[in-house]
Design a protein around this motif. Structure first.
Motif, PDB file in Angstrom:
ATOM      1  N   MET A 210     -14.829  -2.185  -8.165  1.00 16.94           N
ATOM      2  CA  MET A 210     -15.932  -3.000  -7.680  1.00 16.94           C
ATOM      3  C   MET A 210     -16.365  -2.513  -6.297  1.00 16.94           C
ATOM      4  O   MET A 210     -15.529  -2.297  -5.417  1.00 16.94           O
ATOM      5  CB  MET A 210     -15.511  -4.469  -7.594  1.00 16.94           C
ATOM      6  N   PRO A 211     -17.679  -2.320  -6.080  1.00 11.28           N
ATOM      7  CA  PRO A 211     -18.151  -1.829  -4.776  1.00 11.28           C
ATOM      8  C   PRO A 211     -17.917  -2.833  -3.654  1.00 11.28           C
ATOM      9  O   PRO A 211     -17.696  -2.469  -2.512  1.00 11.28           O
ATOM     10  CB  PRO A 211     -19.646  -1.593  -5.006  1.00 11.28           C
ATOM     11  N   MET A 212     -17.986  -4.132  -3.992  1.00  6.95           N
ATOM     12  CA  MET A 212     -17.722  -5.183  -3.012  1.00  6.95           C
ATOM     13  C   MET A 212     -16.533  -5.998  -3.509  1.00  6.95           C
ATOM     14  O   MET A 212     -16.423  -6.276  -4.710  1.00  6.95           O
ATOM     15  CB  MET A 212     -18.940  -6.099  -2.852  1.00  6.95           C
ATOM     16  N   PRO A 213     -15.622  -6.356  -2.632  1.00  9.85           N
ATOM     17  CA  PRO A 213     -14.434  -7.099  -3.080  1.00  9.85           C
ATOM     18  C   PRO A 213     -14.791  -8.469  -3.650  1.00  9.85           C
ATOM     19  O   PRO A 213     -15.678  -9.153  -3.141  1.00  9.85           O
ATOM     20  CB  PRO A 213     -13.590  -7.232  -1.804  1.00  9.85           C
ATOM     21  N   ILE A 214     -14.099  -8.833  -4.742  1.00  4.95           N
ATOM     22  CA  ILE A 214     -14.222 -10.174  -5.310  1.00  4.95           C
ATOM     23  C   ILE A 214     -12.963 -10.929  -4.923  1.00  4.95           C
ATOM     24  O   ILE A 214     -11.865 -10.641  -5.421  1.00  4.95           O
ATOM     25  CB  ILE A 214     -14.382 -10.121  -6.837  1.00  4.95           C
TER      26      ILE A 214
END
Length: 695
Positions: A210-214
């Motif tokens: 994922m490019p941005m953390p979840i």
């Protein structure tokens, strides 16, 4: 026989666990709860048909219970030969397909992407203490390898900071989704539970990182996930839940009238502080009606800083008057919207019983108390940032007296009102009409639009400002012999400008120089507090100490009164006014040298430390032979009136009676010097001097 490890390193020692299971024998050991506690969240993330690797299984019954409800593809591993042998023997007949293997979780023989789930109950916590987390990282690397795309690492943990930080950062770097469930104990079971809550960490593997953390946090097994943007935010949420759990357990198992336990509840969606709850218990032995076990008191908006609600002594007094065994005092935060008292009660009701005193029945009704059933009113009219003091807001509030007030608050110390002024309608007639209405029905007073309000310069909201004005009796202001004598005042600390503007508007023949360090404070005072400098009221921007040193060095200029009304930005000291440098002996000597022969030094002193207060008084008395003090009721402030004139030894008490006539003269002078008929000083000099004493 104590089986628990004595050091953190033992948790990750194979030898320790071998000895542990040999001594414990066949009795199951359930870290962090059994199947009944965990089944809800486990069934949510692990499907019955999934192939599951259980790491560090020990002799827990969890795998057996999962097997019995349909999970037939469980592979259990543990580093202890003893426990693996025992578990295989225990399940050989009833659960022949339930496999247990002696395997090191950091070096497994399994193929890549061969499991849909990895289940860990306490193993990560045990390993994280070894070699600064190296052992745990090795295990998590194996977990990442053996899980297939879409697979989940489900870890039951106490989420101690270094442990959870290690795990979350590991999976965030891999681009996995991270979710934490905080499992709360059922009410009434606190005595048998961990002080810290149990968390379930769920990390999901994606085909592409994922490019941005979840990053998500859920309360309970079914709580709605709250998204966090950064790892540090998620870790902060974990600490908040842990602190709440520890506090909850403490409150449900003991009482302590001397402590001031408090917690902040945040908005579920925004994460911003919404309520601060402070718990106040009655002292032991207090007679309380049987029905008065527990109550919630809602502080009106805008009244949070009042002595009754913000100080330990005030809250004890409030609890005593309410006469409940435990009172929870609730303050509402700025920048939050509250509809009405009913909606606030509905928000707080679900968690009320978590804070109930020991032994109170779960189904007992808990009353909500307030001042006249009113939430109060608050309106933010301006905000900004000072390079010296940080973020600030200017707000209008409705006081408990029904009047409207304007305040300056720096958010670095939101419990302190930096400046306050009373607001009145622009029209004097309108102002008087509204005042009469408020007297008859204060709680229902209408809120006047901000653009039709102005600051009442004749009303001093701060009690210590009133005493500082009353102190002018010591220099003979208003006496017949001083009728036409000029009065020069040097004031360090502007605030909203209420004190210097009062002096200029009502004290005869006065000129005032104010020294203010922060240019933003001057801007706010002019824009929002009606402060208007002129040739009799000038402002010098700069450091107050430097200004005093410069004046003393220049020579030739003396003041009849020098006032210090400046707060201390260093909250670690026991003195909040003034900063310590302002009461060092060399500065006090310079102040004395800048005074006329009749001169007076007035100091606003706020000191919680008795030893420090004694030191300050010794320094001041070493320079000024006569000191009078006036304690501000319901505050820590006191005003020191320091004169160059010697005491009338041996009867120093003669000073006080001599002030009585001077008080009348000053009162008359203030009233007669007003420049506009409808403006008048709202101050009682004689009353203010009643409780003055000679130091």
């Amino acid at each position: 026989m104590n089986l628990l490890p004595r050091t953190a390193e033992e948790f990750s020692s194979a030898g320790y666990w071998e000895r542990f299971f040999k001594k414990r024998g066949e009795k199951a050991f359930e870290w962090y709860g059994d199947y009944n506690k965990l089944c809800g969240v486990l069934h949510k993330y692990i499907k019955v048909q999934d192939k599951v690797l259980v790491v560090g299984c020990g002799n827990s019954e969890l795998s057996e219970q999962l097997y019995d409800v349909g999970y037939k593809h469980l592979i259990n591993i543990d580093i202890s030969e003893t426990v693996v042998t025992h578990m295989n023997q225990r399940n050989a007949e009833r659960r022949p397909d339930l496999a247990f293997h002696q395997v090191d979780a950091t070096q497994t023989p399994y193929e890549d992407c061969s499991y849909q789930a990895v289940l860990d109950k306490g193993t990560l916590d045990a390993m994280a203490s070894e070699e600064e987390g190296a052992l745990a990282r090795n295990m998590l690397t194996e977990v990442s390898r053996v899980l297939c795309v879409g697979g989940r690492y489900v870890c039951v943990t106490l989420a101690q900071e270094e442990v959870i930080k290690l795990a979350v950062e590991h999976f965030v770097q891999l681009g996995w989704a991270v979710r934490l469930h905080c499992l709360q104990e059922e009410r009434g079971k606190e005595e048998d539970s961990f002080a810290l809550p149990v968390f379930v960490l769920v990390c999901t593997k994606f085909r592409q990182p994922m490019p941005m953390p979840i990053l998500e946090m859920c309360l309970g097994e079914d709580g709605a996930p709250v998204r966090h943007a950064q790892v540090v935010e998620l870790l902060s949420a974990v600490r908040e839940h842990q602190s709440y759990s520890v506090l909850r357990k403490r409150l449900r198992t003991s009482t302590d009238a001397s402590s001031n336990l408090s917690l902040t509840l945040c908005h579920a969606k925004t994460g911003l502080p919404r309520y601060t709850l402070t718990v106040q218990d009655c002292p032991p032995g207090t007679k309380v009606p049987r029905s008065n076990q527990f109550a919630i008191f809602i502080v009106p908006q805008g009244s949070e800083t009042a002595w009754l609600y913000s100080s330990s002594e005030g809250r004890r007094q409030l609890a005593a008057s309410a006469n409940f065994r435990r009172l929870v005092i609730v303050a509402m935060h700025r920048n939050q919207e509250y509809t009405d008292m009913q909606s606030v009660q509905s928000e707080l009701s679900p968690m009320v019983m978590d804070l109930a005193p020991p032994g109170m029945p779960v189904n007992q009704q808990v009353p909500f108390l307030s001042v006249g059933g009113d939430l109060g009113w608050r309106e933010e009219v301006a905000s900004g940032v000072s390079q010296l003091s940080g973020q600030y807001i200017v707000e209008n509030v409705k006081g408990e007296d029904g009047e409207l007030y304007r305040r300056l608050v720096f958010l670095s110390n939101a419990a302190l009102i930096q400046s306050e002024s009373r607001l009145v309608a622009l029209s004097a007639a309108s102002s008087q009409k509204k005042k009469n209405k408020r007297k008859s029905k204060a709680a229902a007073a209408p809120v006047t639009p901000s653009n039709s309000l102005t600051v009442d310069s004749g009303f001093l909201c701060c009690s210590h400002h009133e005493v500082m004005v009353a102190g002018l009796t010591m220099v003979g202001v208003g006496t017949p012999q001083n009728k036409d004598v000029p009065l020069s005042v040097l004031l360090v600390g502007l605030g909203g400008g209420g004190l210097p503007q009062f002096l200029r508007d009502f004290v005869p023949n006065v000129t005032v120089e104010v020294v203010e360090l922060d240019p933003v404070v001057l801007e706010v005072a002019q824009q929002w507090f009606g402060f208007q400098p002129d040739d009799r009221l000038i402002v010098t921007l700069g450091d107050g100490l430097e200004r005093i040193c410069a004046l003393e060095k220049e020579g030739g200029r003396l003041f009849d009164v020098i006032m210090f009304d400046v707060d201390n930005k260093d909250s670690t000291l026991g003195m909040s006014c003034p900063p310590a440098a302002f009461v060092e002996t060399p500065i006090l000597q310079k102040v004395c040298s800048l005074l006329t022969p009749r001169g007076l030094f007035i100091l606003n002193l706020a000191c919680r430390d008795p030893a420090l207060r004694k030191t300050v008084l010794e320094r001041v008395s070493g320079v000024f032979p006569t000191i009078l003090s006036r304690k501000i009721e319901e505050e820590i402030n006191e005003v020191l009136l320091c004169s160059r004139v010697e005491k009338e030894a041996p009867d120093a008490a003669r000073i006080l009676p001599s002030l009585s006539q001077s008080a009348k003269n000053l009162q008359s002078a203030l009233y007669s010097n007003r420049t506009e008929p409808h403006r008048k000083p709202h101050i009682d000099i004689a009353e203010l001097l009643k409780d003055i004493k000679v130091e």
